[in-house]
Design an enzyme around this catalytic site. Structure first.
Site, PDB file in Angstrom:
ATOM      1  N   GLU A 116       0.878  -1.164   0.000  1.00  0.00           N
ATOM      2  CA  GLU A 116       0.000   0.000   0.000  1.00  0.00           C
ATOM      3  C   GLU A 116       0.920   1.220   0.000  1.00  0.00           C
ATOM      4  OE1 GLU A 116      -2.755  -0.108   3.257  1.00  0.00           O
ATOM      5  OE2 GLU A 116      -3.572   1.860   2.744  1.00  0.00           O
TER       6      GLU A 116
ATOM      7  N   ARG B 181       4.794 -13.320   9.485  1.00  0.00           N
ATOM      8  CA  ARG B 181       5.434 -12.032   9.219  1.00  0.00           C
ATOM      9  C   ARG B 181       6.753 -11.955   9.978  1.00  0.00           C
ATOM     10  NH1 ARG B 181       1.873  -8.177   9.244  1.00  0.00           N
ATOM     11  NH2 ARG B 181       3.193  -6.432   9.693  1.00  0.00           N
TER      12      ARG B 181
ATOM     13  N   LYS C  89       3.892   0.790   9.651  1.00  0.00           N
ATOM     14  CA  LYS C  89       4.135   2.027   8.914  1.00  0.00           C
ATOM     15  C   LYS C  89       3.562   3.238   9.642  1.00  0.00           C
ATOM     16  CE  LYS C  89       2.846   0.146   4.993  1.00  0.00           C
ATOM     17  NZ  LYS C  89       2.459  -0.067   3.596  1.00  0.00           N
TER      18      LYS C  89
HETATM   19  P1  ATP Z   1       2.237  -2.233   7.977  1.00  0.00           P
HETATM   20  O1  ATP Z   1       1.357  -2.910   8.970  1.00  0.00           O
HETATM   21  O2  ATP Z   1       3.636  -2.080   8.399  1.00  0.00           O
HETATM   22  O3  ATP Z   1       1.664  -0.979   7.449  1.00  0.00           O
HETATM   23  P2  ATP Z   1       1.201  -3.607   5.795  1.00  0.00           P
HETATM   24  O4  ATP Z   1       0.988  -5.062   5.790  1.00  0.00           O
HETATM   25  O5  ATP Z   1       0.006  -2.795   5.985  1.00  0.00           O
HETATM   26  O6  ATP Z   1       2.347  -3.255   6.796  1.00  0.00           O
HETATM   27  P3  ATP Z   1       1.500  -3.398   3.020  1.00  0.00           P
HETATM   28  O7  ATP Z   1       2.074  -2.303   2.219  1.00  0.00           O
HETATM   29  O8  ATP Z   1       0.062  -3.657   2.917  1.00  0.00           O
HETATM   30  O9  ATP Z   1       1.928  -3.128   4.501  1.00  0.00           O
HETATM   31  O10 ATP Z   1       2.307  -4.734   2.772  1.00  0.00           O
HETATM   32  C1  ATP Z   1       2.741  -5.198   1.527  1.00  0.00           C
HETATM   33  C2  ATP Z   1       3.093  -6.644   1.661  1.00  0.00           C
HETATM   34  O11 ATP Z   1       4.144  -6.808   2.588  1.00  0.00           O
HETATM   35  C3  ATP Z   1       1.924  -7.452   2.159  1.00  0.00           C
HETATM   36  O12 ATP Z   1       1.817  -8.629   1.386  1.00  0.00           O
HETATM   37  C4  ATP Z   1       2.282  -7.743   3.581  1.00  0.00           C
HETATM   38  O13 ATP Z   1       1.740  -8.954   3.988  1.00  0.00           O
HETATM   39  C5  ATP Z   1       3.800  -7.774   3.545  1.00  0.00           C
HETATM   40  N1  ATP Z   1       4.357  -7.431   4.840  1.00  0.00           N
HETATM   41  C6  ATP Z   1       4.114  -6.338   5.575  1.00  0.00           C
HETATM   42  N2  ATP Z   1       4.755  -6.369   6.754  1.00  0.00           N
HETATM   43  C7  ATP Z   1       5.429  -7.549   6.777  1.00  0.00           C
HETATM   44  C8  ATP Z   1       6.290  -8.201   7.717  1.00  0.00           C
HETATM   45  N3  ATP Z   1       6.579  -7.643   8.903  1.00  0.00           N
HETATM   46  N4  ATP Z   1       6.813  -9.392   7.390  1.00  0.00           N
HETATM   47  C9  ATP Z   1       6.541  -9.954   6.206  1.00  0.00           C
HETATM   48  N5  ATP Z   1       5.747  -9.415   5.277  1.00  0.00           N
HETATM   49  C10 ATP Z   1       5.186  -8.228   5.544  1.00  0.00           C
HETATM   50 MG    MG Z   2      -1.673  -3.410   4.509  1.00  0.00          MG
END
Ligand code: ATP
Ligand code: MG
Length: 574
Positions: A35, A259, A269
């Site tokens: 995102e 994760r 984030k």
């Molecule tokens: P955050 O909670 O930090 O905002 P998010 O999952 O909302 O992270 P996205 O931009 O939606 O962030 O994530 C993009 C991809 O990265 C998704 O497929 C998500 O599952 C993966 N991802 C995010 N954080 C992790 C993590 N700590 N370990 C492994 N994969 C991750």
């Molecule tokens: Mg997300």
């Protein structure tokens, strides 16, 4: 594919190989779906390594898809940084897509579901919807609007799209089962009204699809075979499948892995944004940040991050990885590739009383004992040097193998010296150490075979160049900074001493030449790593790994400490 595979397959590799072998698909297509609401962090790096890595391994491809269904928080700055970071890590995507490109298609499919009697417009407020959802143990309550006719639903949905209604006044929901044991199935919201400007579609839309409705359908549109995401989405998977099945579209499948969590840092984030916005760090690329650009500025190499992700593997259960493993991965790589230089961070003068005044000479130093091709360089030596204050003790205990009065040590690449006396200021601080040297030990060995216990580094006082050096410690003082007691926030766990700036460091003159050379061949060209600007990286002997910081240049050298050396230097060298 399988033959050269000594390592056990992880569960994703098993799934992929099974599907390839039984002909479910001919090749695989994965996607990485960030995102664009922040910079990528080390957790994303793991996801990138898995998605791109699996495709690479099995001859498939990976799409980069910006999951930009939430107009309020997204920005093109993030879109650019995300592409930069993926490239720097060494991966190339097949196509770059935006979920917003699919808004028309998603809208059409929503009408299809309405027509099939599988979706309805609900006038309840979000609060009412939440209250009527029931709990895990009690069924929910049907909305009073649940039985609207197809025609009425179509009409209302079209008017929602046309902008006739206010934010929050209506939603489109899937019509499934308000008593379903999986809460996700209790008539999930598909669309909400949001009169907001979108970074790509502008003001075209005032209704936006929810994650659960957009994600699977976007996968399906792109013919993604393996939609790999983190564990918390496993309860969403049945709904993912349900939408695809009801629409009869390409059957993408979702698989979940644990994760990445690392101690002493935060990874959401939202929290990283807060650290940036409220000035706790200098920016997204502050070398203390767990962001990919932060690691880059800190001196991490793409290889070190990829190797780390490889080593921690893919698991199905959540765990916390020790930050030390990331540093070890960096050390392993920099030990092989970083050229050695000498720098003195906390200098004190060393005068060699029996070395001729006005004389200087060049001594030969090995650039990298791990890489012969890196050759040697000349280091200037003269009567007055700087050494580390910590490398001298007036009266030292037996086990102290560095310099003290009457004891002999080796000056790296130079001579044996024996300390004789010190000068002090009014407060008793040592301002200068006097020593004598043995001219026969040039190059660092005594012809009579006499040994010294310690070797210390130095720079020539006359030739040294001033530098600023930034030392970093953990950004947080506690292992799990997210875990806080009532009335506290993760900010209370910040480490107040995470940054130390040393302004009076002395480095060997070659480092200035290194930076000059890089500048002359244009920084972008000389430092480009997979097309992205990256710093120059060095090992400062006995001190650790350091890299150039963009705040500096050849006239004002600024270095960041990437990490310390793990083992005591004496052990490695002797
Ligand atoms: P955050 O909670 O930090 O905002 P998010 O999952 O909302 O992270 P996205 O931009 O939606 O962030 O994530 C993009 C991809 O990265 C998704 O497929 C998500 O599952 C993966 N991802 C995010 N954080 C992790 C993590 N700590 N370990 C492994 N994969 C991750
Ligand atoms: Mg997300």
């Amino acid at each position: 594919m399988e033959e050269n595979n000594e390592k056990q397959l992880n569960f994703l590799e098993e799934i992929i190989e099974k599907g390839l072998n039984d002909g479910t698909y001919k090749s695989i297509l994965t996607r990485f779906p960030p995102e664009p609401n922040g910079y990528l962090h080390i957790g994303h790096a793991k996801s990138i390594c898995i998605n791109f890595g699996l495709a690479k391994k099995y001859g498939g491809k990976t799409n980069l898809r910006f999951d930009d269904t939430n107009p309020v928080k997204e920005d093109t700055e993030y879109v650019d940084s995300i592409q930069n970071d993926i490239r720097w890590l060494g991966f190339e995507w097949a196509g770059v897509h935006y979920a917003s490109d699919y808004f028309d298609q998603l809208y059409e499919w929503a009408e299809v579901l309405i027509q099939k009697g599988l979706a309805y417009v609900d006038d309840q407020t979000l609060d009412e919807i939440r209250q009527n959802r029931g709990t895990v143990t009690t069924p929910g309550t049907n909305s009073p609007y649940r039985d609207r006719s197809v025609d009425e639903n179509l009409d209302l949905f079209r008017r929602m799209k046309a902008g006739e209604f206010e934010d929050g006044s209506k939603v489109l929901r899937a019509k499934i089962d308000m008593a379903h044991p999986n809460m996700m199935f209790r008539d999930p919201i598909m669309y909400r009204i949001l009169h907001a400007h979108h970074h790509r579609t502008g003001d075209k839309w005032c209704i936006y699809p929810m994650y659960d409705y957009a994600h699977g359908q976007s996968d399906s549109i792109e013919n993604i075979t393996h939609s790999i995401c983190t564990l918390e989405f496993d309860i969403h998977r049945p709904l993912y499948d349900w939408f695809i099945e009801q629409l009869g579209i390409f059957p993408s499948h979702q698989y979940e892995f644990a994760r990445l969590n690392i101690n002493y840092t935060v990874m959401s984030k939202r929290k990283l944004l807060q650290l940036v916005k409220e000035g706790y760090v200098s920016g997204w690329d502050d070398p203390r940040m767990p962001t990919i650009c932060g690691f880059r500025r800190r001196g991490y190499t793409p290889e070190s991050i990829r190797n780390f992700c490889e080593q921690i593997g893919v698991a199905k259960r959540d765990n916390v990885i020790d930050y030390v493993r990331l540093e070890n991965s960096l050390r392993d790589h920099l030990n092989k590739v970083a050229q050695r230089r000498m720098a003195v961070l906390n200098p004190v003068k060393l005068v060699i009383d029996n070395y001729p005044e006005g004389q200087s000479e060049m001594l030969t130093a090995v650039n990298n004992p791990e890489c012969e091709a890196d050759g040697t360089r000349e280091v200037p030596f003269c009567r007055e040097l700087f050494i580390e204050r910590e490398d001298f003790m007036e009266e030292a205990p037996k086990k102290y193998f560095r310099l003290s009065i009457g004891r002999e040590v080796r000056l790296r690449y130079a001579y044996f010296v024996t300390a004789q006396s010190v000068e002090k200021d009014a407060e008793g601080n040592i301002t200068c150490i006097h020593c004598t040297y043995d001219p026969a030990t040039r190059g660092g060995d005594a012809p009579d075979g006499r040994k010294v216990k310690g070797t210390i580094h130095w720079v020539s006082a006359q030739h040294a160049v001033d530098a600023e050096v930034r030392l970093f410690d953990r950004l947080f003082a506690t292992e799990a900074p997210d875990e806080v007691e009532e009335g506290h926030t993760f900010l209370d766990n910040l480490n107040p001493n995470s940054l130390t700036v040393l302004k009076n460091c002395k480095v060997e003159p070659r480092l200035k030449e290194d930076v000059k050379q890089a500048e002359a061949s244009s920084w972008a060209l000389a430092l480009s790593e997979n097309g992205v600007d990256a710093p120059l990286r060095f090992q400062f002997e006995r001190l650790g790994y350091f890299c150039t910081d963009p705040d500096g240049d050849a006239e004002h050298l600024v270095f960041n400490r990437s990490c310390t050396l793990k083992d005591s230097w004496a052990k490695i060298k002797e």
